[in-house]
Motif scaffolding. Structure first.
Motif, mmCIF file in Angstrom:
data_model
loop_
_atom_site.group_PDB
_atom_site.id
_atom_site.type_symbol
_atom_site.label_atom_id
_atom_site.label_comp_id
_atom_site.label_asym_id
_atom_site.label_seq_id
_atom_site.Cartn_x
_atom_site.Cartn_y
_atom_site.Cartn_z
ATOM 1 N N GLN A 93 -0.640 73.537 7.248
ATOM 2 C CA GLN A 93 -2.138 73.370 7.407
ATOM 3 C C GLN A 93 -2.706 72.010 7.067
ATOM 4 N N TYR A 94 -2.173 71.367 6.045
ATOM 5 C CA TYR A 94 -2.585 70.143 5.802
ATOM 6 C C TYR A 94 -2.179 69.098 7.055
ATOM 7 N N GLN A 95 -1.012 69.292 7.450
ATOM 8 C CA GLN A 95 -0.385 68.243 8.694
ATOM 9 C C GLN A 95 -1.313 68.663 9.641
ATOM 10 N N GLN A 96 -1.543 70.034 9.992
ATOM 11 C CA GLN A 96 -2.505 70.130 11.048
ATOM 12 C C GLN A 96 -4.083 69.640 10.913
ATOM 13 N N LEU A 97 -4.572 69.931 9.651
ATOM 14 C CA LEU A 97 -5.708 69.385 9.394
ATOM 15 C C LEU A 97 -5.527 67.713 9.717
ATOM 16 N N GLU A 98 -4.729 66.864 9.373
ATOM 17 C CA GLU A 98 -4.738 65.458 9.517
ATOM 18 C C GLU A 98 -4.623 65.061 11.057
ATOM 19 N N ASN A 99 -3.834 65.994 11.640
ATOM 20 C CA ASN A 99 -3.947 65.803 13.297
ATOM 21 C C ASN A 99 -5.181 66.035 13.700
ATOM 22 N N SER A 100 -5.768 66.980 13.556
ATOM 23 C CA SER A 100 -7.167 67.364 14.047
ATOM 24 C C SER A 100 -8.157 66.063 13.842
ATOM 25 N N GLN A 101 -7.848 65.677 12.274
ATOM 26 C CA GLN A 101 -9.066 64.563 12.109
ATOM 27 C C GLN A 101 -8.680 63.237 12.985
ATOM 28 N N SER A 102 -7.461 62.961 13.044
ATOM 29 C CA SER A 102 -7.043 61.833 13.980
ATOM 30 C C SER A 102 -7.422 62.118 15.310
ATOM 31 N N LEU A 103 -7.289 63.357 16.068
ATOM 32 C CA LEU A 103 -7.503 63.630 17.090
ATOM 33 C C LEU A 103 -9.199 63.406 17.569
ATOM 34 N N GLU A 104 -9.878 64.036 16.616
ATOM 35 C CA GLU A 104 -11.411 63.627 16.507
ATOM 36 C C GLU A 104 -11.625 62.393 16.357
ATOM 37 N N GLN A 105 -11.297 61.507 15.723
ATOM 38 C CA GLN A 105 -11.272 60.157 15.538
ATOM 39 C C GLN A 105 -11.322 59.594 16.978
ATOM 40 N N ARG A 106 -10.075 59.794 17.533
ATOM 41 C CA ARG A 106 -9.624 59.026 18.954
ATOM 42 C C ARG A 106 -10.799 59.709 19.937
ATOM 43 N N MET A 107 -11.038 60.782 19.978
ATOM 44 C CA MET A 107 -12.264 61.398 20.912
ATOM 45 C C MET A 107 -13.637 60.642 20.702
ATOM 46 N N GLN A 108 -14.032 60.492 19.538
ATOM 47 C CA GLN A 108 -15.211 59.708 19.156
ATOM 48 C C GLN A 108 -15.138 58.282 19.798
ATOM 49 N N GLU A 109 -13.911 57.640 19.501
ATOM 50 C CA GLU A 109 -13.818 56.227 19.959
ATOM 51 C C GLU A 109 -13.736 56.241 21.514
ATOM 52 N N SER A 110 -12.961 57.043 22.280
ATOM 53 C CA SER A 110 -12.991 56.997 23.753
ATOM 54 C C SER A 110 -14.259 57.730 24.172
#
Length: 166
Positions: A93-110
């Motif tokens: 679950q923690y790994q999924q949370l980190e993945n979703s946080q990195s995806l959110e960051q990438r989406m905001q940047e794009s």
């Protein structure tokens, strides 16, 4: 029990068990058989049946203590297994949370990069404004009757004869 010996009466063997004496004892065949029978007697004296006959409350307490220890051991193994399982689940679950946080960051940047691109391409950059929560307009979904949608869908289906061979 205290034993007194005079100087004339030398004991042939020191009082107490033979394994405590300082002299090595010679063992003949008869003595070895006698020692093996003594071991059998010792083993027999520690049997649970004899203890149960002599003091049943002690035997019952012993059974209860054994059952409690076995039960606690099984509970400990079960809780250890559950703990390992829950730690593994927490890690996933923690790994999924980190993945979703990195995806959110990438989406905001794009989104920021696209916004900057569109602002630069437009001939009149004053028409486009940066997106924020104050500029968003929320609309409610249109209310429609499900029966009307179903009849419209059924009327859109045209039934035609299927050509042979298909």
């Amino acid at each position: 029990m205290v034993a007194t010996f005079s100087a004339q009466q030398a004991p042939s063997q020191a009082p107490g068990p033979s394994w405590l004496s300082s002299r090595p004892a010679r063992r003949s065949g008869a003595q070895a058989r006698k020692n093996s029978k003594a071991l059998e007697l010792i083993q027999g004296s520690l049997s649970s049946r004899k203890v149960e006959r002599q003091s049943p409350w002690l035997a019952g307490f012993h059974r209860a203590a054994d059952g409690t220890l076995v039960g606690l051991g099984i509970c400990m193994l079960a809780l250890s297994g559950l703990t390992l399982h829950w730690q593994n689940q927490w890690g996933h679950q923690y790994q999924q949370l980190e993945n979703s946080q990195s995806l959110e960051q990438r989406m905001q940047e794009s989104a920021a990069v696209l916004e900057q691109h569109h602002l630069g391409v437009v001939k009149r950059p004053g028409q486009l404004v940066p997106t924020n929560s104050e500029n968003l307009v929320y609309l409610q979904a249109p209310q429609s009757d499900p029966k009307k949608q179903a009849t419209a869908l059924l009327s859109a289906i045209q039934l035609a004869p299927i050509p042979p061979g298909y």
